[in-house]
Design an enzyme around this catalytic site. Sequence first.
Site, mmCIF file in Angstrom:
data_model
loop_
_atom_site.group_PDB
_atom_site.id
_atom_site.type_symbol
_atom_site.label_atom_id
_atom_site.label_comp_id
_atom_site.label_asym_id
_atom_site.label_seq_id
_atom_site.Cartn_x
_atom_site.Cartn_y
_atom_site.Cartn_z
ATOM 1 N N GLY A 128 0.792 -1.226 0.000
ATOM 2 C CA GLY A 128 0.000 0.000 0.000
ATOM 3 C C GLY A 128 0.819 1.268 0.000
ATOM 4 N N GLY A 130 3.686 2.901 -2.405
ATOM 5 C CA GLY A 130 4.581 2.934 -3.548
ATOM 6 C C GLY A 130 5.165 4.322 -3.697
ATOM 7 N N SER A 157 13.493 -6.925 -5.437
ATOM 8 C CA SER A 157 14.406 -7.641 -6.333
ATOM 9 C C SER A 157 15.403 -8.460 -5.522
ATOM 10 C CB SER A 157 15.155 -6.646 -7.213
ATOM 11 O OG SER A 157 14.285 -5.996 -8.113
ATOM 12 N N GLY A 239 20.912 8.921 -6.631
ATOM 13 C CA GLY A 239 21.847 8.047 -7.333
ATOM 14 C C GLY A 239 21.165 6.855 -7.960
ATOM 15 N N PHE A 276 15.146 3.583 -47.617
ATOM 16 C CA PHE A 276 13.908 4.363 -47.642
ATOM 17 C C PHE A 276 14.045 5.549 -46.688
ATOM 18 C CE2 PHE A 276 12.471 0.149 -48.974
ATOM 19 C CZ PHE A 276 11.762 0.462 -50.128
ATOM 20 N N GLN A 335 9.635 -1.663 -34.095
ATOM 21 C CA GLN A 335 8.822 -1.328 -35.274
ATOM 22 C C GLN A 335 9.638 -1.461 -36.567
ATOM 23 O OE1 GLN A 335 5.637 -0.699 -34.927
ATOM 24 N NE2 GLN A 335 5.119 -0.237 -37.063
ATOM 25 N N GLY A 339 7.413 -7.525 -38.104
ATOM 26 C CA GLY A 339 6.959 -8.729 -37.402
ATOM 27 C C GLY A 339 8.075 -9.477 -36.713
ATOM 28 N N GLU A 362 12.005 3.470 -8.812
ATOM 29 C CA GLU A 362 12.767 4.599 -8.258
ATOM 30 C C GLU A 362 11.952 5.894 -8.328
ATOM 31 O OE1 GLU A 362 15.308 4.052 -6.659
ATOM 32 O OE2 GLU A 362 16.420 2.371 -7.466
ATOM 33 N N ARG A 374 8.030 21.160 -8.233
ATOM 34 C CA ARG A 374 8.142 21.726 -6.883
ATOM 35 C C ARG A 374 9.437 22.507 -6.720
ATOM 36 N NH1 ARG A 374 6.083 16.814 -2.898
ATOM 37 N NH2 ARG A 374 3.836 17.144 -3.175
#
Length: 379
Positions: A128, A130, A157, A239, A276, A335, A339, A362, A374
């Site tokens: 709750g 983050g 992690s 950092g 192109f 892109q 495909g 982070e 701010r």
Amino acid sequence: MSLIFTDEQQMIRDMAAKFAADQLAPHSEAWDRDSHFPVDVIKSAAELGFAGIYVKEDVGGSGLTRTDAALIFEQLSYGDVSTAAFISIHNMASWMIDTFGSQEQRAAWLPRLTSMELIASYCLTEPGAGSDAASLKTKVVKDGDEYVITGTKQFISGAGTSDVYVLMARTSDDGAKGVSAFIIEKDAPGLSFGANERKMGWKSQPTRQVILDGVRVPAANRIGEEGHGFRFAMAGLDGGRLNIAACALGGAQLALDKAVAYAKERQQFGKAIADFQNTQFKLADMETELQAARLMLYEAAARLDGKTPDATRWCAMAKRFVTDTAFKVANDALQIHGGYGYLADYHVERIVRDLRVHQILEGTNEVMRVIISRDMLKG
């Protein structure tokens, strides 16, 4: 700022690039596919001084700058974004002990962390809490010479594998001033871990909850004074944001290099797609935007090293701009592959998946905008 690095910095960059090419890149596809955490390879990075990059030399650290660290993480992530990012997290945990810990703590923990005899995780986020990290609820009760900690940390992690957890928890109800920092060992009674999360990217490192059920921690394992933990955590984020930006930059550079090579090889309508103008313009924009991101990253690193008053703003700007740009460049590289870019064999889709989270962790890029504005509007 001109990106002219010293001979020593070029040597550090080249050393990181060689390690990435030899030890990371050949295995990145398999690690991602198998969700394999390459602890042995990560530990070998310590032999090059990459486990305590900006830890002081008296406890085995390399004593380097944040600019040096950005150079290292940009090159490491060119080999594998996810693994480079975990090495960054280990460095953040070690830096916190080195910077805010007592001499006894530094002597007890850092030689083993800088050699990666032990690997470390950093525990701030909760289910709750983050972006609003000051609202964390993991609770601490003092009991004689020990603290008893109860709560849950989210998105950690290395959880379950790491030996050491640098953890923020609440010692009082006084908002941000009620948070303290602790060093917790993996085998502490009451410490357990959730299931490994199934993630979009960063699959070469485990991500689990860290669950504390009355975990007893000696008072000697508290970092600094009670109530200073939130300040320590925020100090580390400048950092950390640069490191995450550097990891995004390296991954995007790899995607761009792959796109250039593919555009030269891929034939359509009787000629290479690189011939192109549409492809040429896209590649030109990708290169320009990525170089602009690189300039901003190293400017921010220089300001953090120089401890300028606007360093936090610049770190937030660099994190926002670099991670957004890197994701866009990687997505454009996919892109260009058409495909084939969607196939794992061409490696670009993995980079896109890995880089997406850099816009979140982070501090989300929305929070970066809050920090920047701010600072602009204060006074």
